[in-house]
Structures are given as C-alpha cells and as structure tokens.
Enzyme design. Structure first.
Site, PDB file in Angstrom:
ATOM      1  N   LYS A   1      51.027  30.459  47.180  1.00 33.01           N
ATOM      2  CA  LYS A   1      51.961  31.058  46.245  1.00 33.01           C
ATOM      3  C   LYS A   1      52.698  29.954  45.488  1.00 33.01           C
ATOM      4  CE  LYS A   1      51.455  35.510  47.192  1.00 33.01           C
ATOM      5  NZ  LYS A   1      51.046  36.492  46.177  1.00 33.01           N
TER       6      LYS A   1
ATOM      7  N   ASP B   1      48.239  31.593  43.372  1.00 32.44           N
ATOM      8  CA  ASP B   1      48.774  32.843  42.831  1.00 32.44           C
ATOM      9  C   ASP B   1      50.173  32.575  42.322  1.00 32.44           C
ATOM     10  OD1 ASP B   1      49.480  35.377  42.137  1.00 32.44           O
ATOM     11  OD2 ASP B   1      49.269  36.257  44.127  1.00 32.44           O
TER      12      ASP B   1
ATOM     13  N   GLU C   1      45.586  32.900  39.946  1.00 32.54           N
ATOM     14  CA  GLU C   1      45.824  34.334  39.785  1.00 32.54           C
ATOM     15  C   GLU C   1      47.126  34.581  39.045  1.00 32.54           C
ATOM     16  OE1 GLU C   1      46.159  38.234  42.792  1.00 32.54           O
ATOM     17  OE2 GLU C   1      45.633  36.255  43.560  1.00 32.54           O
TER      18      GLU C   1
ATOM     19  N   ASP D   1      45.923  40.035  37.837  1.00 31.46           N
ATOM     20  CA  ASP D   1      46.380  40.886  38.940  1.00 31.46           C
ATOM     21  C   ASP D   1      47.388  41.894  38.411  1.00 31.46           C
ATOM     22  OD1 ASP D   1      47.264  42.108  41.235  1.00 31.46           O
ATOM     23  OD2 ASP D   1      48.081  40.315  42.153  1.00 31.46           O
TER      24      ASP D   1
ATOM     25  N   LYS E   1      43.782  46.495  43.257  1.00 31.03           N
ATOM     26  CA  LYS E   1      44.599  46.852  44.411  1.00 31.03           C
ATOM     27  C   LYS E   1      44.861  48.355  44.392  1.00 31.03           C
ATOM     28  CE  LYS E   1      46.986  42.386  44.727  1.00 31.03           C
ATOM     29  NZ  LYS E   1      48.287  41.694  44.617  1.00 31.03           N
TER      30      LYS E   1
END
Length: 370
Positions: A170, A198, A226, A251, A275
């Site tokens: 992250k 991400d 991402e 995303d 998702k």
C-alpha cells in the site's frame, strides 16, 4: 418450483490481528452485514455486505436496511434459482452494491447447495465452462499495510516467511517517500518475490508517472500498479497508462459495466480489478470479467475488507472462470479467527475452498462472534 421463504440479516464485527492501513483509511475490524436467504425447503444460502465507506459509500445501517426492506420484498416468494431472482436484486434499488452483493452471493450459494456442488462448480456451469476441473485451492497475494520503510521491510520478510510469494504494498500516502518504501521492501525480500503496488487513489497523474518511472529506473521490478489516481479521473488513469512501462490496473474506477466501457474507450488501464462489493455480486462480476477479457484487458478478482463468506465467493469466482493476474483475496486472512462454522480457510498463500455444497458455511460460530 422452490421459492424464497425468508431473508435474515445480522451485523458482524470481526477483529483483525494487525491494523489494516491504506491511503484511504485505517481499520482494526471487519464490519459487515451477514444475510441468510432461506428457501421453502429450509435450505440456506449466505452472503455478506462489507462496510467500506471510503470506496463504496455503503454503511452497515444502509446495507441492512436495504436487505431488510426492498431486497427482501423483491425476493420473498420468488424462485430460488439465481438466473431468475438475481436480476430482481439488481433492479430493486439504485446503487447499494454491498447489499446487492450480499443478496446475490446468497442466491448463488443457495443454488449450489441445492445442486449439491461447491459454489465454484455452480459458477463454472453458469459461465459455460462446466466439465473443466475446478481447483479449490486458490492462490492469493497478501497486503502490506501502509507504513514506514523499516516497518514495511520487516512485515515483508514476515509475510514471505508465512509462505506468500506475492506482496501488495500500500502506497499513495506520500509520493515523496513512496519510492524509498518500495525499494526497502524489494531489498528485504530479494528478486524472487512478486511485488505489486496499490496507491488507492493517493497520487495525481503526474505524481504517479514520476513515482512509477523512478521505480522502473531503480530496477524495483514492480509487477503492476493499482489505481494510482482518483477514481473519477479516468483521463488521468489513461495518462499514467500511456507514460509508464509498468502495467496499470483500474480498481476504484471500475464499479459498473458503464465504467468498464469508459476504461476500454480511453484505453485507460492494462488490467481491471473486479470486486463483488463494487459491482453488486457474482452475477455482474461474471459479466465484467467476460467483457474485459473480450477487449483484451487483464483481469483480477480482489476483495474489500470482507469475512470468509465474501472471500469464499470471490475465490469461487476465480476457481470457476480464472483471471490473468494472481487474485487479491487476503482480507479474511487478517481476521483473528473465522466467525463461521465451516467455510474457506487459509493455507499459506492459498485460500482453500471446502469440497462441500455451496460455500460450505454451516452458520455462525456463536462462540467466536461477539
């Protein structure tokens, strides 16, 4: 034909063993609404609606009200077959995709239980790939929560020791120091571990190009990056994709089929992350994966901060139809324990789906739930 007789809901709060920190939020619990859809023969299907306000905007109160109100009204007395009832879920309300996810997953779980097959086999049949071998051990990466370089390096070493071969770092909290954090992780784990980033919308398009280019120049060997830019900035996403060599994945920019059409039109990413809580369940997720593949986009199935019900559904989707990129299904790994009787488990870097009908969930473990 068997119809739906009951729709029951309950809120759950599941503690995490380690705080989960991203550019968007920090949490120490999984907060979700569990739904049980029961047919006239007393067979149950399970689903959940995770609360991630910073991404979906859906709250526990809103999801539970939606499930207890319009979605229950849409389902009661309707066929237990998701081919007939899942469209009713999608049409019953605007948005509320976490609630729709819960109802849709429960319908598919119920159908798989009635057919006596694991959920993955049921989904493979729906997708037209019935007869192919379904692997019930689904690999996943594991997330390294945002933090300082030294802490991230130690966490990376620990996750590799736990058996994970792919780490999702992250970033996006501070563009000025993100390169140093990534390099610290790469130095700690060596070249044999896959490393993906991400940013959770944490950079603007120009910062993203600077950071990713610097990592490319440093030989950090990042597999993909991402959602480098804010969700609404699809033009910015396209700018990043056009100006870096590292594959870029959408995303938070992808919720609906209309979002995917815009990403395709602008050639705004190399891959998309589907998702269940963003799109509204397994039914729309199957369509998103199909369309993305038709247009030559790479695919991944990811997770919000969900419990074993949502993760089992997402892993079953991967087992049924496959993705081009290693899935991101570690959310329930962060839980101190599963709140359910039965269901999926983790074995190092594999999410293991039970070879029993549906999700294999036998209900709540009342001794493990607050």
């Amino acid at each position: 034909m068997t119809t739906i007789a009951e729709v029951r809901t309950r809120r759950l709060s599941v503690p995490l063993h380690t705080p989960f920190v991203t550019a968007l939020r920090r949490t120490t619990t999984i907060e979700t609404v569990l739904v049980e859809v029961v047919d006239g023969d007393g067979v149950s299907g399970w689903g959940e609606a995770p609360q991630v306000w910073q991404v979906t905007g859906d709250s526990l109160a809103g999801s539970q009200a939606c499930l207890d109100g319009p979605l229950r009204d849409a389902l009661l007395g309707r066929p237990a077959d998701p081919r007939e009832s899942a469209p009713l879920v999608q049409r019953a309300v605007v948005a509320n995709r976490s609630a729709k996810m819960a109802a849709d997953v429960a319908l598919h779980d119920l159908a798989a239980r009635r057919a006596g097959v694991p959920l993955a086999e049921h989904l493979a049949a729906l997708a037209g790939v019935a007869g192919a071998a379904v692997e019930l051990r689904v690999p996943t990466d594991v997330t390294l929560a945002a933090g300082e370089a030294a802490d991230l390096a130690r966490a990376a070493e620990a996750r590799v020791a736990d058996g994970f071969g792919a780490l999702k770092l992250k970033v996006g909290t501070d563009a000025a120091t993100d390169v140093a954090r990534v390099r610290a992780v790469r130095d700690a784990v060596g070249p044999g571990v896959a490393l993906r980033l991400d940013a959770n919308q944490g950079w603007d398009a120009f910062e993203a190009v600077r950071v990713v280019t610097a990592l490319e120049d440093a030989g950090a060997a990042v597999e993909l990056v991402e959602q480098p830019v804010p969700a609404h900035d699809v033009l910015g996403l396209a700018h990043v994709t056009a100006h870096v060599e590292t594959p870029v994945m959408a995303d938070e920019s992808l919720f609906t089929l209309e979002d995917l059409v815009e990403i395709v039109r602008l050639d705004a990413a190399d891959l998309v992350n589907v998702k269940l809580a963003k799109c509204g369940g397994l039914t729309p997720a199957l369509e998103l994966l199909r369309v993305a593949g038709l247009h030559g986009f790479g695919t991944m199935v990811g997770s919000m901060m969900e419990s074993h019900v949502g993760l089992g559904a997402a892993a079953s989707l991967v087992a049924a139809v496959g993705t081009t990129a290693l899935p991101d299904l570690d959310a329930a790994w962060w839980a101190t324990a599963s709140p359910y009787v039965g269901g999926p488990t983790y074995d190092r870097d594999r999410l293991v789906l039970p070879a029993t009908p549906g999700l294999g969930i036998g209900g709540l473990d009342e001794g493990a739930t607050p």
